[in-house]
Write a protein that holds these residues in place. Sequence first.
Motif, PDB file in Angstrom:
ATOM      1  N   MET A   1      22.723   0.287  14.194  1.00  0.00           N
ATOM      2  CA  MET A   1      21.653  -0.617  13.993  1.00  0.00           C
ATOM      3  C   MET A   1      20.546   0.240  13.550  1.00  0.00           C
ATOM      4  SD  MET A   1      19.379  -2.540  17.038  1.00  0.00           S
ATOM      5  CE  MET A   1      18.442  -1.104  17.266  1.00  0.00           C
ATOM      6  N   VAL A   2      20.162  -0.520  12.241  1.00  0.00           N
ATOM      7  CA  VAL A   2      18.839  -0.007  11.712  1.00  0.00           C
ATOM      8  C   VAL A   2      17.653   0.412  12.773  1.00  0.00           C
ATOM      9  CG1 VAL A   2      17.876  -2.246  11.047  1.00  0.00           C
ATOM     10  CG2 VAL A   2      17.406  -0.266   9.759  1.00  0.00           C
ATOM     11  N   ALA A   3      16.882   1.277  12.482  1.00  0.00           N
ATOM     12  CA  ALA A   3      15.675   1.607  13.241  1.00  0.00           C
ATOM     13  C   ALA A   3      14.775   0.775  13.005  1.00  0.00           C
ATOM     14  CB  ALA A   3      15.478   3.031  13.133  1.00  0.00           C
ATOM     15  N   LEU A   4      14.008   0.264  13.777  1.00  0.00           N
ATOM     16  CA  LEU A   4      12.872  -0.498  13.839  1.00  0.00           C
ATOM     17  C   LEU A   4      11.544   0.171  14.232  1.00  0.00           C
ATOM     18  CD1 LEU A   4      14.223  -4.119  15.381  1.00  0.00           C
ATOM     19  CD2 LEU A   4      14.172  -3.448  12.995  1.00  0.00           C
ATOM     20  N   SER A   5      10.507  -0.286  13.487  1.00  0.00           N
ATOM     21  CA  SER A   5       8.994   0.312  13.622  1.00  0.00           C
ATOM     22  C   SER A   5       8.192  -1.003  13.333  1.00  0.00           C
ATOM     23  CB  SER A   5       8.757   1.388  12.673  1.00  0.00           C
ATOM     24  OG  SER A   5       9.344   2.593  12.987  1.00  0.00           O
ATOM     25  N   VAL A   6       6.924  -0.573  13.799  1.00  0.00           N
ATOM     26  CA  VAL A   6       5.934  -1.864  13.607  1.00  0.00           C
ATOM     27  C   VAL A   6       4.657  -1.520  12.642  1.00  0.00           C
ATOM     28  CG1 VAL A   6       4.353  -3.337  14.849  1.00  0.00           C
ATOM     29  CG2 VAL A   6       6.491  -2.480  15.762  1.00  0.00           C
ATOM     30  N   LEU A   7       4.211  -2.239  11.859  1.00  0.00           N
ATOM     31  CA  LEU A   7       3.055  -1.918  11.089  1.00  0.00           C
ATOM     32  C   LEU A   7       2.150  -3.153  11.462  1.00  0.00           C
ATOM     33  CD1 LEU A   7       1.682  -0.945   8.441  1.00  0.00           C
ATOM     34  CD2 LEU A   7       2.746  -2.383   7.141  1.00  0.00           C
ATOM     35  N   ASP A   8       0.866  -2.611  11.755  1.00  0.00           N
ATOM     36  CA  ASP A   8      -0.139  -3.520  12.121  1.00  0.00           C
ATOM     37  C   ASP A   8      -1.455  -3.115  11.173  1.00  0.00           C
ATOM     38  OD1 ASP A   8      -1.148  -5.631  14.190  1.00  0.00           O
ATOM     39  OD2 ASP A   8      -2.616  -3.980  14.640  1.00  0.00           O
ATOM     40  N   LEU A   9      -2.125  -4.146  10.951  1.00  0.00           N
ATOM     41  CA  LEU A   9      -3.376  -3.947  10.139  1.00  0.00           C
ATOM     42  C   LEU A   9      -4.809  -4.150  11.111  1.00  0.00           C
ATOM     43  CD1 LEU A   9      -2.724  -6.066   6.913  1.00  0.00           C
ATOM     44  CD2 LEU A   9      -2.017  -3.666   7.560  1.00  0.00           C
ATOM     45  N   ILE A 302      13.365  -0.094   9.340  1.00  0.00           N
ATOM     46  CA  ILE A 302      12.732  -1.432   8.860  1.00  0.00           C
ATOM     47  C   ILE A 302      11.398  -1.276   9.443  1.00  0.00           C
ATOM     48  CG2 ILE A 302      12.699  -3.836   8.769  1.00  0.00           C
ATOM     49  CD1 ILE A 302      14.393  -2.884   6.640  1.00  0.00           C
ATOM     50  N   ILE A 303      10.051  -1.497   8.883  1.00  0.00           N
ATOM     51  CA  ILE A 303       9.099  -1.602   9.853  1.00  0.00           C
ATOM     52  C   ILE A 303       8.469  -2.958   9.579  1.00  0.00           C
ATOM     53  CG2 ILE A 303       7.713  -0.721   7.794  1.00  0.00           C
ATOM     54  CD1 ILE A 303       5.924   0.759   9.954  1.00  0.00           C
ATOM     55  N   VAL A 304       8.236  -3.900  10.777  1.00  0.00           N
ATOM     56  CA  VAL A 304       7.907  -5.221  10.677  1.00  0.00           C
ATOM     57  C   VAL A 304       6.666  -5.299  10.589  1.00  0.00           C
ATOM     58  CG1 VAL A 304      10.089  -5.721  11.696  1.00  0.00           C
ATOM     59  CG2 VAL A 304       8.331  -5.334  13.136  1.00  0.00           C
ATOM     60  N   ALA A 305       6.287  -6.145   9.765  1.00  0.00           N
ATOM     61  CA  ALA A 305       4.530  -6.656   9.970  1.00  0.00           C
ATOM     62  C   ALA A 305       4.526  -8.069  10.054  1.00  0.00           C
ATOM     63  CB  ALA A 305       4.222  -6.497   8.268  1.00  0.00           C
ATOM     64  N   GLY A 306       3.306  -8.632  10.348  1.00  0.00           N
ATOM     65  CA  GLY A 306       3.334 -10.021  10.344  1.00  0.00           C
ATOM     66  C   GLY A 306       2.324 -10.247  11.521  1.00  0.00           C
ATOM     67  N   ALA A 307       1.163 -10.576  10.979  1.00  0.00           N
ATOM     68  CA  ALA A 307      -0.088 -11.043  12.384  1.00  0.00           C
ATOM     69  C   ALA A 307       0.074 -12.538  12.632  1.00  0.00           C
ATOM     70  CB  ALA A 307      -1.385 -10.686  11.498  1.00  0.00           C
ATOM     71  N   THR A 308      -0.265 -12.480  13.861  1.00  0.00           N
ATOM     72  CA  THR A 308      -0.011 -13.889  14.525  1.00  0.00           C
ATOM     73  C   THR A 308      -1.609 -14.257  15.048  1.00  0.00           C
ATOM     74  OG1 THR A 308       0.641 -13.056  16.727  1.00  0.00           O
ATOM     75  CG2 THR A 308       2.105 -13.860  14.916  1.00  0.00           C
TER      76      THR A 308
END
Length: 327
Positions: A1-9, A302-308
């Motif tokens: 499985m591809v590694a996952l990380s998080v990007l936050d602004l 994959i580094i996941v972005a996406g603000a809610t």
Amino acid sequence: MVALSVLDLVPVREGGSVAEALQATTALAQAAETHGYKRFWVAEHHAMEGIAGGATSVVLSHIGSATSSIRIGSGGIMLPNHTPFQIAEQFGTLDALFPGRIDLGLGRAPGAGPELQRALRKDLHRAAEMFPQDVVELMALMEGEDDLAIQATPGRGAKPEFWMLGSSLFGAQLAARLGLPYAFAAHFAPDHLDTALELYRRDFQASEHCEKPRVMVAMNVFAAETEAEARLLASSQQQSFVRLRTGSPGKLPPPVPDYLDSLPASARAMLEHLGQAAAIGTPSQVAEHINAFAKRTGADEIIVAGATYEPQDRIRSLKLTRGAMSA
């Protein structure tokens, strides 16, 4: 499985405050750690009402104290805004506080008008031209080379994991030449993605920082129990992006049902273009899109972005995404 990380602004939402945004980012980092994400990055932006991550190293220090194992870092530090010596001190301090957990992602884009240039006391466009030399100087300061005129304390001997950031071919070329891992910002600028990754891998020169090419790609991810709910959650960031591109940025707005249907054709086409680096839907749909994107790019991570608008919705999205990818 591809590694996952998080990007936050560190997004500041309408009706909210900077203090609340920082609290939400801290909770998000704790959730990312709980659910097994590899790293948590904060991006540097200035003079933007809706983004509170400008003092990036300070934010990272707080996040580091609130977590225990997840890697934390910059995605990225815009080096033209600073001097290499200042960043060596800041990230040397972080490395001493949280050894073995610090990433130092570096970007070149000045992204600033004359007002910010005056506020920073910098000619940012000239500084951007010096970016390759400044990266080399920063690495030398942390390596503590004996012939340097000045030594950074803290900084000398620090061992953050260096990353080169980019959304064009320039960053790919520099990362390859210096032998650094490369992170591509496809979540907002996917146009040169495939060409940049091909160039990086083709021209990569091994170094003490990285023996072989390592690629991370950013994408926007919104997972929810239903596809309709996920699309509703994504509409807050979509509104922000349209406002930014049309010259009226602001705080993160509440979600709007059927937002895409309300847009003129040009704005809708812009968001659909960005959709090639997005996964919006149920957990299984999101996992399918992420896996397809990882296969297309050959990404190691994959580094996941996406603000809610509601911070808990993004925490839930991270949980659902990780669960679906693990399954």
